[in-house]
Write a protein that holds these residues in place. Structure first.
Motif, PDB file in Angstrom:
ATOM      1  N   VAL A  19      27.356  -9.059 -15.030  1.00 43.20           N
ATOM      2  CA  VAL A  19      28.165  -7.959 -14.483  1.00 43.20           C
ATOM      3  C   VAL A  19      29.192  -8.504 -13.493  1.00 43.20           C
ATOM      4  O   VAL A  19      30.348  -8.085 -13.496  1.00 43.20           O
ATOM      5  N   LEU A  20      28.776  -9.453 -12.646  1.00 43.21           N
ATOM      6  CA  LEU A  20      29.719 -10.074 -11.713  1.00 43.21           C
ATOM      7  C   LEU A  20      30.853 -10.770 -12.462  1.00 43.21           C
ATOM      8  O   LEU A  20      32.017 -10.694 -12.059  1.00 43.21           O
ATOM      9  N   GLY A  21      30.513 -11.466 -13.543  1.00 42.63           N
ATOM     10  CA  GLY A  21      31.535 -12.142 -14.334  1.00 42.63           C
ATOM     11  C   GLY A  21      32.575 -11.185 -14.877  1.00 42.63           C
ATOM     12  O   GLY A  21      33.753 -11.542 -15.020  1.00 42.63           O
ATOM     13  N   ILE A  22      32.150  -9.938 -15.145  1.00 43.55           N
ATOM     14  CA  ILE A  22      33.079  -8.934 -15.672  1.00 43.55           C
ATOM     15  C   ILE A  22      33.864  -8.271 -14.547  1.00 43.55           C
ATOM     16  O   ILE A  22      35.095  -8.261 -14.552  1.00 43.55           O
ATOM     17  N   VAL A  23      33.139  -7.691 -13.548  1.00 45.76           N
ATOM     18  CA  VAL A  23      33.810  -6.824 -12.571  1.00 45.76           C
ATOM     19  C   VAL A  23      34.403  -7.591 -11.397  1.00 45.76           C
ATOM     20  O   VAL A  23      35.208  -7.027 -10.633  1.00 45.76           O
ATOM     21  N   TRP A  24      34.034  -8.875 -11.218  1.00 45.64           N
ATOM     22  CA  TRP A  24      34.630  -9.633 -10.114  1.00 45.64           C
ATOM     23  C   TRP A  24      35.641 -10.663 -10.605  1.00 45.64           C
ATOM     24  O   TRP A  24      36.443 -11.167  -9.826  1.00 45.64           O
ATOM     25  N   MET A  25      35.597 -10.932 -11.915  1.00 51.18           N
ATOM     26  CA  MET A  25      36.450 -12.009 -12.418  1.00 51.18           C
ATOM     27  C   MET A  25      37.248 -11.596 -13.648  1.00 51.18           C
ATOM     28  O   MET A  25      38.466 -11.403 -13.565  1.00 51.18           O
ATOM     29  N   ALA A  26      36.607 -11.475 -14.794  1.00 55.71           N
ATOM     30  CA  ALA A  26      37.346 -11.279 -16.045  1.00 55.71           C
ATOM     31  C   ALA A  26      38.278 -10.074 -15.986  1.00 55.71           C
ATOM     32  O   ALA A  26      39.475 -10.178 -16.303  1.00 55.71           O
TER      33      ALA A  26
ATOM     34  N   ILE B   2      37.706  -1.449   1.917  1.00 54.43           N
ATOM     35  CA  ILE B   2      37.559   0.000   1.884  1.00 54.43           C
ATOM     36  C   ILE B   2      36.830   0.417   0.615  1.00 54.43           C
ATOM     37  O   ILE B   2      35.899   1.238   0.641  1.00 54.43           O
ATOM     38  N   MET B   3      37.235  -0.154  -0.519  1.00 52.09           N
ATOM     39  CA  MET B   3      36.554   0.143  -1.777  1.00 52.09           C
ATOM     40  C   MET B   3      35.083  -0.288  -1.713  1.00 52.09           C
ATOM     41  O   MET B   3      34.195   0.414  -2.212  1.00 52.09           O
ATOM     42  N   THR B   4      34.831  -1.429  -1.089  1.00 56.93           N
ATOM     43  CA  THR B   4      33.457  -1.915  -0.965  1.00 56.93           C
ATOM     44  C   THR B   4      32.606  -0.937  -0.166  1.00 56.93           C
ATOM     45  O   THR B   4      31.466  -0.635  -0.535  1.00 56.93           O
ATOM     46  N   ALA B   5      33.166  -0.424   0.937  1.00 55.58           N
ATOM     47  CA  ALA B   5      32.428   0.540   1.767  1.00 55.58           C
ATOM     48  C   ALA B   5      32.194   1.849   1.014  1.00 55.58           C
ATOM     49  O   ALA B   5      31.115   2.452   1.116  1.00 55.58           O
ATOM     50  N   LEU B   6      33.182   2.295   0.243  1.00 55.42           N
ATOM     51  CA  LEU B   6      33.019   3.533  -0.525  1.00 55.42           C
ATOM     52  C   LEU B   6      31.937   3.387  -1.585  1.00 55.42           C
ATOM     53  O   LEU B   6      31.108   4.290  -1.772  1.00 55.42           O
ATOM     54  N   VAL B   7      31.926   2.251  -2.288  1.00 58.42           N
ATOM     55  CA  VAL B   7      30.894   2.014  -3.295  1.00 58.42           C
ATOM     56  C   VAL B   7      29.522   1.926  -2.639  1.00 58.42           C
ATOM     57  O   VAL B   7      28.526   2.469  -3.149  1.00 58.42           O
ATOM     58  N   ALA B   8      29.437   1.260  -1.485  1.00 58.64           N
ATOM     59  CA  ALA B   8      28.165   1.148  -0.761  1.00 58.64           C
ATOM     60  C   ALA B   8      27.654   2.534  -0.365  1.00 58.64           C
ATOM     61  O   ALA B   8      26.444   2.810  -0.451  1.00 58.64           O
TER      62      ALA B   8
ATOM     63  N   ILE C  84      40.869  -3.552  -7.402  1.00 55.09           N
ATOM     64  CA  ILE C  84      40.131  -3.590  -6.141  1.00 55.09           C
ATOM     65  C   ILE C  84      38.905  -2.673  -6.192  1.00 55.09           C
ATOM     66  O   ILE C  84      37.933  -2.898  -5.467  1.00 55.09           O
ATOM     67  N   ALA C  85      38.930  -1.655  -7.076  1.00 55.54           N
ATOM     68  CA  ALA C  85      37.718  -0.859  -7.286  1.00 55.54           C
ATOM     69  C   ALA C  85      36.626  -1.733  -7.917  1.00 55.54           C
ATOM     70  O   ALA C  85      35.445  -1.637  -7.549  1.00 55.54           O
ATOM     71  N   CYS C  86      37.027  -2.598  -8.858  1.00 59.13           N
ATOM     72  CA  CYS C  86      36.083  -3.559  -9.438  1.00 59.13           C
ATOM     73  C   CYS C  86      35.522  -4.476  -8.351  1.00 59.13           C
ATOM     74  O   CYS C  86      34.316  -4.767  -8.317  1.00 59.13           O
ATOM     75  N   TYR C  87      36.388  -4.940  -7.456  1.00 63.95           N
ATOM     76  CA  TYR C  87      35.937  -5.790  -6.361  1.00 63.95           C
ATOM     77  C   TYR C  87      34.918  -5.064  -5.478  1.00 63.95           C
ATOM     78  O   TYR C  87      33.962  -5.668  -4.983  1.00 63.95           O
ATOM     79  N   GLY C  88      35.147  -3.765  -5.249  1.00 65.62           N
ATOM     80  CA  GLY C  88      34.214  -2.992  -4.438  1.00 65.62           C
ATOM     81  C   GLY C  88      32.825  -2.952  -5.037  1.00 65.62           C
ATOM     82  O   GLY C  88      31.823  -3.070  -4.317  1.00 65.62           O
TER      83      GLY C  88
ATOM     84  N   ALA D 188      31.683  -5.267  -7.207  1.00 67.10           N
ATOM     85  CA  ALA D 188      31.196  -6.649  -7.264  1.00 67.10           C
ATOM     86  C   ALA D 188      30.615  -7.114  -5.941  1.00 67.10           C
ATOM     87  O   ALA D 188      29.570  -7.781  -5.912  1.00 67.10           O
ATOM     88  N   LEU D 189      31.270  -6.783  -4.841  1.00 66.69           N
ATOM     89  CA  LEU D 189      30.791  -7.264  -3.547  1.00 66.69           C
ATOM     90  C   LEU D 189      29.444  -6.659  -3.175  1.00 66.69           C
ATOM     91  O   LEU D 189      28.648  -7.288  -2.483  1.00 66.69           O
ATOM     92  N   ASN D 190      29.180  -5.448  -3.644  1.00 66.13           N
ATOM     93  CA  ASN D 190      27.875  -4.842  -3.391  1.00 66.13           C
ATOM     94  C   ASN D 190      26.772  -5.481  -4.233  1.00 66.13           C
ATOM     95  O   ASN D 190      25.596  -5.398  -3.887  1.00 66.13           O
TER      96      ASN D 190
END
Length: 233
Positions: free
Chosen positions: A67-74, A101-107, A155-159, A161-163
């Motif tokens: 999942v990280l490979g998809i939503v944080w990279m590819a 901000i996206m990371t906090a919203l996803v969290a 950046i929504a994908c990054y949010g 991924a970081l979680n």
């Protein structure tokens, strides 16, 4: 925080601050898909040289690594390259500043609880900043608006991924997780990269830019950011 912690927090931003310029340089000769594929190739190659990256991880961790490979990279790295055909590197970099901000919203969605009131105020100000940054480009319409949508999707994908990356880093370490996530992204983007070869020309300036983008922006910065997510939350 110790001084070394401030360095650790600043490092990804310093590297990624230049990454959008490097993407623009790569796009001068290479197709967007080739830029994405090559930065993943160089990032994977750089991390593979580090012995700690080859520490084994349990098979049960692979679904989350995938999942990280998809939503944080590819996916987001492809979106950024495509977006920069439509939007300037400076605007792309500023909107990318909305990643926390996206990371906090996803969290908050995962926890099913609102952040404290001070954080809510900060999130509101940050969201307003994203809107104000994107609005002039969005008002150009057409291709520019599409580019803004791509950046926000990235950046929504990054949010997301970081979680995922934080708990993974605490259990297995950032290097073993990142090199395997890059391997997944490499497999997924290779068909597009091969197609992109036929749509590209060669220029040393673009090649050097993409090599630096991969080794630093897709190698070192991702490892540093995963480590920060595990260490600082």
């Amino acid at each position: 925080l110790h001084p070394r912690d401030w360095v650790a927090l600043a490092l990804p931003g310093l590297i990624w601050g230049s990454s959008f310029f490097l993407i623009a340089e790569g796009l001068d000769a290479f197709s967007p898909y080739l830029v994405t594929w090559l930065r993943i190739v160089f990032g994977f190659a750089a991390l593979s040289l580090v012995p700690r990256a080859r520490v084994p991880v349990p098979r049960s961790a692979w679904p989350r690594i995938a999942v990280l490979g998809i939503v944080w990279m590819a996916l987001p790295l492809s979106l950024f390259s495509l977006a920069q055909e439509r939007v300037s590197s400076s605007v792309t970099g500023m909107i990318n500043g909305g990643t926390p901000i996206m990371t906090a919203l996803v969290a908050a969605l995962i926890a099913r609880a609102l952040p404290p009131s001070r954080q809510l105020i900060g999130l509101a100000i940050g969201l307003a900043g994203i809107v104000l940054t994107a609005l002039p480009t969005w008002s150009d319409g057409g291709s520019s608006a599409t580019g803004v949508v791509m950046i926000i999707a990235a950046i929504a994908c990054y949010g997301v991924a970081l979680n995922i990356a934080g708990p993974m880093q605490r259990r297995f370490g950032s290097l073993p997780v990142m090199v395997r996530a890059l391997a997944v992204a490499l497999v997924l983007t290779s068909p597009f990269g091969v197609v992109g070869l036929g749509e590209s020309s060669f220029a040393w300036r673009s090649a050097i830019a993409v090599a630096a983008l991969g080794a630093l922006g897709t190698g070192l910065a991702f490892v540093s950011m995963a480590s920060n997510a595990g260490s600082f939350g």
